[in-house]
Write a protein that holds these residues in place. Sequence first.
Motif, mmCIF file in Angstrom:
data_model
loop_
_atom_site.group_PDB
_atom_site.id
_atom_site.type_symbol
_atom_site.label_atom_id
_atom_site.label_comp_id
_atom_site.label_asym_id
_atom_site.label_seq_id
_atom_site.Cartn_x
_atom_site.Cartn_y
_atom_site.Cartn_z
ATOM 1 N N VAL A 432 0.825 -1.220 0.000
ATOM 2 C CA VAL A 432 0.000 0.000 0.000
ATOM 3 C C VAL A 432 0.854 1.264 0.000
ATOM 4 O O VAL A 432 0.591 2.224 -0.729
ATOM 5 C CB VAL A 432 -0.953 0.001 1.222
ATOM 6 N N ASN A 501 0.299 -4.073 -6.238
ATOM 7 C CA ASN A 501 -1.135 -3.955 -6.026
ATOM 8 C C ASN A 501 -1.933 -5.038 -6.734
ATOM 9 O O ASN A 501 -2.971 -5.479 -6.230
ATOM 10 C CB ASN A 501 -1.594 -2.559 -6.452
ATOM 11 N N TYR A 541 -6.163 -1.179 -0.795
ATOM 12 C CA TYR A 541 -5.694 -1.555 -2.127
ATOM 13 C C TYR A 541 -6.675 -1.090 -3.217
ATOM 14 O O TYR A 541 -6.265 -0.768 -4.336
ATOM 15 C CB TYR A 541 -5.467 -3.056 -2.219
ATOM 16 N N ASN A 544 -5.664 2.290 -3.998
ATOM 17 C CA ASN A 544 -4.442 2.297 -4.803
ATOM 18 C C ASN A 544 -4.717 1.991 -6.266
ATOM 19 O O ASN A 544 -4.128 2.590 -7.166
ATOM 20 C CB ASN A 544 -3.447 1.275 -4.246
ATOM 21 N N LEU A 545 -5.602 1.048 -6.509
ATOM 22 C CA LEU A 545 -5.927 0.710 -7.900
ATOM 23 C C LEU A 545 -6.562 1.904 -8.614
ATOM 24 O O LEU A 545 -6.271 2.176 -9.782
ATOM 25 C CB LEU A 545 -6.861 -0.498 -7.931
ATOM 26 N N SER A 621 -10.845 -2.100 -8.884
ATOM 27 C CA SER A 621 -11.114 -1.242 -7.734
ATOM 28 C C SER A 621 -12.601 -1.209 -7.402
ATOM 29 O O SER A 621 -12.992 -1.350 -6.232
ATOM 30 C CB SER A 621 -10.615 0.177 -8.015
#
Length: 899
Positions: A432, A501, A541, A544-545, A621
């Motif tokens: 992350v 990721n 995550y 993050n995506l 995501s």
Amino acid sequence: MRQYQYLNEYADFMLEDPELTSYLYFPIANENGVMASVTPSLHGDNKMEQNTFLLAPVSAEELHNSKASRNFWCDVVGRKPWSVVGNSSDQQANLFQEEKEKTYLRAGVMWQEVERISETYGLTAKVLSLVPASGETVELMRVTIQNIGSDNITFTPIAAIPLYARSADNYRDHRHVTSLLHRIHTTEYGVIVNPTLTFDERGHKKNEVIYGVFGSTGESNPPVSFYPTVEDFIGEGGSFEQPRALYAKNTVPVLAGETMAGYEVLGGLVFEKLTLRVGEERTYLVAMGYGNSEENFKKEAFKFLSSKAFEDILFYTKNYWNQKINIHYHTGNQDFDHFMHWVNFQPMLRRIYGCSFLPHHDYGKGGRGWRDLWQDCLALLMMNPSGVRGMLQDNFSGIRMDGTNATIIGAKQGEFIADRNNITRVWMDHGVWPLFTTDLYIKHSGDLNFLLEEVTYFKDMQALRGEEKDTQYNDGLGKRVRTVEGEEYQGTILEHLLLQNLTAFYDVGEHNHIRLRGADWNDALDMAKERGESVAFTAAYSLNLTTLAQLLEKLEESGVTSILLAKEMELLFTEDITCYSDIKRKKEILYTYCKQVKETVSGHKEEVLVSDLVCNLKNKSEWIKEHIRSEEWLTNAEGFHWFNGYYDNHGQRVEGDFAQGVRMMLTSQVFTIMSGVATKDQVKDVIRAADHYLYEEKMGGYRLNTDFGEVKLDLGRMFGFAYGQKENGAVFCHMAIMYANALYQRGFAKEGYHVIDSLFKHCNNFDVSRIYPGIPEYIGENGRGLYHYLTGSASWLLLTVLTEMFGIKGRLGDLYFEPKLLLEQFRQDGTAKVEFIFADKSFEVTYQNSKKMDVTEYQVAGIILDGMHYKSQDLACIRRSDILELSDHQKHFITIILS
């Protein structure tokens, strides 16, 4: 009520009778390796690394258990000896009596001074301690003694500093045997010890470090004699608080030129006896430290053995560190502004001390971990952005091709170690943090091309995300991933981020959330390796995506329509969205990919369209977000709602209503809010539940979790801790501040401010928190701040106050203003100011709230830059091109009109 008082704009502070509070210690260090801790009574230690301790290592309990300290005595004629730092048996006996001597501690960044007043002796003494910021490997003491009585006083001044001079490993392992290695001799100015060998985990080796204590009068006159060994100084039946050499006067000090061997060492320096007239004062200087030879140590120490030299280095050191702290706040609460001065300093301490080497951080052997590296860079980006690019780039070489990473940072930039104890372990949250930091860097710099820089990958025996070993690997391969042809493989930073990721996306447990493995951010969730899942960081995550997709969109706008990625990664970009719900298929994809990169890689790369990548990442995501919303939103019997964040090693949901009571964890709420998993209405519900179940005013805010009421062996060691301590239900400042950050980001400024204000008020209340200014790692059940100074809390608080509360943001290199200051934070004249660095320029921004509006009532209506109205299509933004044209050699003043 006892409280420290701030003394000036640099947040120097004063505290009366500091020795009446236990566990207080202060850091003094430099950037050349000297790391010390010093208490009001000058206990503490000094070291350069695990195997090089000048003073004996201490944990928090040794601060009051040990009698060994930096001491300085006045052997007064006709009276018992007097310790200028309060470390005589008589002074200790009177600590809670009317006869207690009055003391005052004054301290600033990297220096401490303690003043002691004895009406009984008619003496006052000030002891100032520092480590030169100029880099010499010494710690300095200046002792100033004044006659405040009505008669002349005759005494002999004596410094008495016990030297340890070896590895911390020897504190309980071969303590006596390693004293036999000591070769001691006295010189004109002090005591030198040169151990013959070192006994530690490196084996028996020739010692290469000299230790010593030198001293002089303020006029540079040397001592007249010495006590070079502990045994002779304390005598039979004596102690450091009542040494027979002074109380019984049965030991004659030795002269310069004497040698001895095989004893514990004392830097015992005896100065010439003097008579101090009424009102007169004398100064003594002590330098203790290290050298790679005796001549080297003498050269380092002699620089400071005059009053002028000491005064010069004190001025230099104060100025050096105060200039390093280049973010300053000016709000309606000056105590908060000063508190933040110390918070802004704390990330610097962590870069020096790592996560160890202060008394409460007695669990480690130095260095920082993977998570620390990236979160400390958040503060560095705010305070010293020049040079960050290269540091970030080097950091990416710690990532493995399976998406995991080395966990310990080596001594040099870009140097990594699999794990300090060679334990195969994977923290599921590690993927992350690099993107959090990289995204901030790009927002501030506009440097999208950073994503296209190529770096190597880390390689060791660990493979398949810790589940297998590469038996073909050996250290001769250089800890780098290689191709089948034996060449070092390099991939873009973007490739590294995608791997971290995407592998996490497929690494799921039986509820289709990412496996907890060794632990996540909460290291104490370490007993659910087989079936544990972290919903909280699955949400992280998903953020993050989304972030990666947004960065790719910006790259595409800049003209980059395709990128090259390792051929093996093709599996991870499957377009079959139906497999997202298929746990077995996801595991097969991950296993197949990891098998392909277990030993070597092909070295071949495939061209991938950026637009395809964006679509793929957004789909992943959104799938995560919808999955968490549908499966992990809880409603309990009392009508409260929040997100479940974990599954234990029996595959059972962790949060909700249980026989032992309600179970709720703050981390679960932080990342579901921050990531956008939580809708606006769900955020409101979470706030209500957190206020009900987690908020504890007497502890400074939001607990990390409710009391689970059992030692939950299927989730983590934290449940073995007493409730209200450390990870088990303490106010863990790091996660509390991330909660504030998430609330600010989602538009809940008043609620975010409440989190930070609660912590600040608690820490600032010395009677309860019992800590110097700054933020600790956590606040215990009794309200005491613990693990002060070395904590990622500081970086996140700095980031949150600057970018969210004050709204100083980067937007692809532009300077953007989005203040979320409450009305009570403005000064009486309706202004709030912040000084900071952006694009290597110095700025002072004044928010002008002349109509006294609250946060929901104002918006940015105009910008005045260096006295001129700034015109832009966006009223809240200064373009990077205009910033770059500003002078580097002056501060630039910006007024933001709020309307």
